[in-house]
Design a protein around this motif. Structure first.
Motif, mmCIF file in Angstrom:
data_model
loop_
_atom_site.group_PDB
_atom_site.id
_atom_site.type_symbol
_atom_site.label_atom_id
_atom_site.label_comp_id
_atom_site.label_asym_id
_atom_site.label_seq_id
_atom_site.Cartn_x
_atom_site.Cartn_y
_atom_site.Cartn_z
ATOM 1 N N VAL A 320 0.861 -1.181 0.000
ATOM 2 C CA VAL A 320 0.000 0.000 0.000
ATOM 3 C C VAL A 320 0.897 1.231 0.000
ATOM 4 O O VAL A 320 1.717 1.413 0.909
ATOM 5 N N HIS A 321 0.749 2.085 -1.004
ATOM 6 C CA HIS A 321 1.572 3.285 -1.099
ATOM 7 C C HIS A 321 0.948 4.425 -0.301
ATOM 8 O O HIS A 321 -0.220 4.357 0.115
ATOM 9 N N LYS A 322 1.711 5.487 -0.089
ATOM 10 C CA LYS A 322 1.280 6.552 0.804
ATOM 11 C C LYS A 322 0.057 7.297 0.298
ATOM 12 O O LYS A 322 -0.614 7.981 1.072
ATOM 13 N N ASP A 323 -0.251 7.168 -1.006
ATOM 14 C CA ASP A 323 -1.485 7.770 -1.509
ATOM 15 C C ASP A 323 -2.643 6.785 -1.487
ATOM 16 O O ASP A 323 -3.643 6.962 -2.187
ATOM 17 N N ASN A 324 -2.485 5.698 -0.698
ATOM 18 C CA ASN A 324 -3.540 4.704 -0.467
ATOM 19 C C ASN A 324 -3.987 4.035 -1.765
ATOM 20 O O ASN A 324 -5.177 3.930 -2.061
ATOM 21 N N ALA A 337 -9.083 5.456 2.489
ATOM 22 C CA ALA A 337 -8.167 6.466 3.015
ATOM 23 C C ALA A 337 -7.794 6.131 4.450
ATOM 24 O O ALA A 337 -8.652 5.787 5.262
ATOM 25 N N GLY A 338 -6.502 6.201 4.744
ATOM 26 C CA GLY A 338 -6.018 5.861 6.076
ATOM 27 C C GLY A 338 -5.464 4.457 6.179
ATOM 28 O O GLY A 338 -4.913 4.074 7.212
ATOM 29 N N THR A 339 -5.568 3.657 5.099
ATOM 30 C CA THR A 339 -5.005 2.297 5.132
ATOM 31 C C THR A 339 -3.492 2.358 5.272
ATOM 32 O O THR A 339 -2.888 1.575 6.010
ATOM 33 N N LEU A 369 -11.417 -5.708 2.154
ATOM 34 C CA LEU A 369 -11.188 -4.293 2.429
ATOM 35 C C LEU A 369 -11.627 -3.431 1.255
ATOM 36 O O LEU A 369 -12.195 -2.352 1.432
ATOM 37 N N ALA A 370 -11.359 -3.876 0.025
ATOM 38 C CA ALA A 370 -11.727 -3.128 -1.181
ATOM 39 C C ALA A 370 -11.964 -4.117 -2.312
ATOM 40 O O ALA A 370 -11.392 -5.219 -2.337
ATOM 41 N N GLN A 371 -12.782 -3.707 -3.261
ATOM 42 C CA GLN A 371 -13.119 -4.557 -4.398
ATOM 43 C C GLN A 371 -13.247 -3.695 -5.650
ATOM 44 O O GLN A 371 -13.916 -2.664 -5.643
ATOM 45 N N HIS A 372 -12.569 -4.127 -6.733
ATOM 46 C CA HIS A 372 -12.576 -3.359 -7.981
ATOM 47 C C HIS A 372 -12.762 -4.307 -9.167
ATOM 48 O O HIS A 372 -12.356 -5.471 -9.109
ATOM 49 N N ASP A 384 -12.581 3.977 -6.131
ATOM 50 C CA ASP A 384 -13.876 3.723 -5.515
ATOM 51 C C ASP A 384 -14.237 4.987 -4.739
ATOM 52 O O ASP A 384 -13.497 5.387 -3.827
ATOM 53 N N PRO A 385 -15.355 5.658 -5.082
ATOM 54 C CA PRO A 385 -15.712 6.908 -4.382
ATOM 55 C C PRO A 385 -15.797 6.759 -2.879
ATOM 56 O O PRO A 385 -15.563 7.717 -2.142
ATOM 57 N N ALA A 386 -16.113 5.555 -2.407
ATOM 58 C CA ALA A 386 -16.233 5.338 -0.963
ATOM 59 C C ALA A 386 -14.891 5.396 -0.256
ATOM 60 O O ALA A 386 -14.835 5.460 0.974
ATOM 61 N N HIS A 387 -13.779 5.367 -1.026
ATOM 62 C CA HIS A 387 -12.448 5.369 -0.413
ATOM 63 C C HIS A 387 -11.925 6.768 -0.135
ATOM 64 O O HIS A 387 -10.833 6.919 0.408
ATOM 65 N N LYS A 388 -12.678 7.800 -0.530
ATOM 66 C CA LYS A 388 -12.223 9.152 -0.268
ATOM 67 C C LYS A 388 -12.243 9.452 1.223
ATOM 68 O O LYS A 388 -13.043 8.890 1.969
ATOM 69 N N LYS A 389 -11.375 10.369 1.628
ATOM 70 C CA LYS A 389 -11.282 10.728 3.040
ATOM 71 C C LYS A 389 -12.497 11.564 3.435
ATOM 72 O O LYS A 389 -12.687 12.686 2.975
ATOM 73 N N GLU A 390 -13.344 10.999 4.262
ATOM 74 C CA GLU A 390 -14.532 11.690 4.748
ATOM 75 C C GLU A 390 -14.632 11.518 6.253
ATOM 76 O O GLU A 390 -13.883 10.769 6.871
ATOM 77 N N LYS A 391 -15.607 12.216 6.826
ATOM 78 C CA LYS A 391 -15.823 12.100 8.259
ATOM 79 C C LYS A 391 -16.198 10.664 8.593
ATOM 80 O O LYS A 391 -17.083 10.088 7.982
#
Length: 510
Positions: A320-324, A337-339, A369-372, A384-391
């Motif tokens: 996993v790279h620093k840009d997730n 985000a945060g992985t 964890l993720a599926q593409h 995946d839009p759900a992977h964006k950093k949100e609250k």
């Protein structure tokens, strides 16, 4: 004679290009004779005899170079003319023809460093198999060319062959699967497999120390066969399989119409039975299928394919790279985000589903964890839009990571849901405390969770204390387990006499 042939075809209505193709002549030759009368052609040929060649002024230079270096090529002569004589007027073809004329007139044959070949001794039964790749572009039923890729196997003693095709370039997992299919086809496995230095199999060869790709190394250890990697520019080591690839392309796929991959592979198997393994081999003078019936008894038996495939899938990991994102066959795929965490290994396990979905897990057998959907393009970022950093993303990732440590998913899900309701504003802090306790004493977390539910202690601090107590009882305790913040341990509180506090409060010391 050539002149009269050209004019005979001209009278029949042939154009210059058609005459050149029909007589196998250069177009310029046809052009020279096409419009000339016999008298004009004779005069032209006489002028050639007296005309000085472009390179005639440099004849002595070139002749001296050829006598000193008999293996000199026309391209090198052209380069030397430009470098040493500053001559740039002639083309490479003109120089090559002039050099060939000088060689013929002055008897200077071109010396070639010929490689010395020798016959390779025949190997005993069951000792060796060879593997190589090939590709071809057959015509399809729609009239277009289709590029297909093959992997070929041959047993060195019997010359018994196996071939499998794909409509895309091979990946390491494809190579492994085809090995299993070949061993099933052969009814066993030879002691040694010979390969070229292919990137799907080997990483490098350093003075005999072989480094294989992680997936293939896993397979090699499971099947326990020896590997021989050919040296660069050493076709003799695997000449048998190179002949097989040439045979498949020249006898099977040449002039055959491609419809679909399944039918193409079915036709290949039938061709092997009818021709590839049935016809008498030109060297051994025996039918490979008959010799294989004897060699099969000397092959090592192989275990079932199912258990192997399961163990192989677990070995495929990505960073996993620093840009997730993770990299997978030329593309980048996002994870929540945060992985990525600077102080962790940042490894995930990836696998492909039957529906061409890329599944990403923190553990090889953990929850997804993720599926593409796997992209067939290159250089793309699959998001995946759900992977964006949100609250709430941080708490969701912590919850996912905590769940990975527990076998009783129902119980841990209940406990985390209770924490959400009880500590909505401080959920992340609660999860951090719980995660640290899990990492510190992983052997006690299952019992600790059961005890927390039994006593209805819905708090990460209570869970931490229970786990700490269980670890202490088992003799596996770390003193820092209950200290969450150790960076202030070096600080000491100021010690004052009790009179100071009595006077401050306005009281009197008894």
């Amino acid at each position: 004679m050539t002149y009269y042939q050209i004019h005979q075809l001209k009278e029949q209505g042939f154009k210059k290009a058609a005459i050149a193709r029909k007589l196998s002549l250069a177009w310029n030759t046809v052009k020279t004779m096409y419009d000339k009368t016999p008298e004009e052609l004779e005069e032209f040929l006489r002028s050639l005899e007296s005309r000085q060649k472009k390179l005639a002024p440099y004849r002595d230079y070139i002749l001296g170079w050829l006598r000193e270096h008999p293996d000199l090529t026309g391209a090198q002569v052209l380069d030397w003319l430009e470098e040493r004589c500053n001559y740039k007027e002639a083309s490479e073809g003109t120089v090559r023809n002039y050099v060939n004329e000088l060689r013929e007139v002055h008897h200077i044959p071109k010396l070639l460093n010929q490689r010395v070949y020798e016959a390779v001794p025949e190997l005993p039964m069951g000792v060796q198999g060879q593997v190589d790749f090939g590709q071809d572009t057959p015509m399809t039923t729609t009239g277009e060319r289709k590029r297909v890729y093959c992997i070929a196997f041959v047993l060195s003693h019997s010359r018994f062959k196996y071939v499998e095709w794909l409509d895309r370039p091979f990946r390491t997992e494809d190579v492994v699967r085809c090995h299993e299919n070949a061993f099933q086809f052969y009814g066993g496995m030879p002691q040694e497999m010979v390969y070229d230095q292919d990137a799907l199999i080997s990483v490098s060869e350093n003075a005999g120390d072989l480094l294989f790709t992680a997936e293939f190394e896993k397979y090699r250890k499971l099947r326990k066969f020896q590997i021989y990697l050919c040296r660069k520019s050493d076709p003799e080591s695997k000449g048998k399989i190179e002949q097989v690839v040439k045979y498949v392309k020249g006898n099977f796929s040449k002039n055959r119409t491609y419809d679909n991959l399944i039918l193409w592979n079915e036709l290949t198997v039938k061709w092997l039975a009818r021709t590839g393994n049935y016809k008498v081999h030109h060297n051994t003078k025996k039918r490979p299928v008959e010799v294989h019936a004897l060699e099969k008894q000397h092959l090592k038996p192989v275990s079932s394919l199912f258990s192997f495939e399961n163990s192989l899938t677990k070995s495929i990991t990505r960073t996993v790279h620093k840009d997730n994102v993770i990299r997978y066959y030329g593309n980048r795929y996002t994870v929540p985000a945060g992985t990525y965490h600077p102080n962790s290994a940042n490894k995930v396990h990836v696998s492909r589903s039957e529906k061409e979905q890329l599944l990403i897990r923190l553990k090889s057998d953990g929850v997804i964890l993720a599926q593409h959907t796997i992209s067939k393009e290159k250089g793309k970022v699959i998001r995946d839009p759900a992977h964006k950093k949100e609250k709430g993303t941080k708490s969701a990732l912590l919850i996912h990571q905590i769940k990975e440590f527990f076998s009783d998913h129902e119980l841990i899900t209940w406990y985390l849901d209770e924490l959400k309701q009880k500590y909505p504003r401080h959920l992340v802090d609660q999860l951090k405390v719980m995660k640290r306790s899990i990492e510190t004493h992983p052997d006690q977390i299952e019992r600790g969770l059961e005890q927390a539910k039994l006593m209805n202690l819905i708090s990460a601090n209570d869970f931490r204390d229970i786990v700490y107590s269980l670890a202490e009882q088992s003799g596996n305790i770390k003193s820092e387990a209950i200290h969450e913040n150790t960076k202030f341990d070096h600080l000491k509180a100021v010690e004052r006499p009790i009179d100071f506090y009595v006077n401050m409060m306005g009281g009197q010391q008894p």
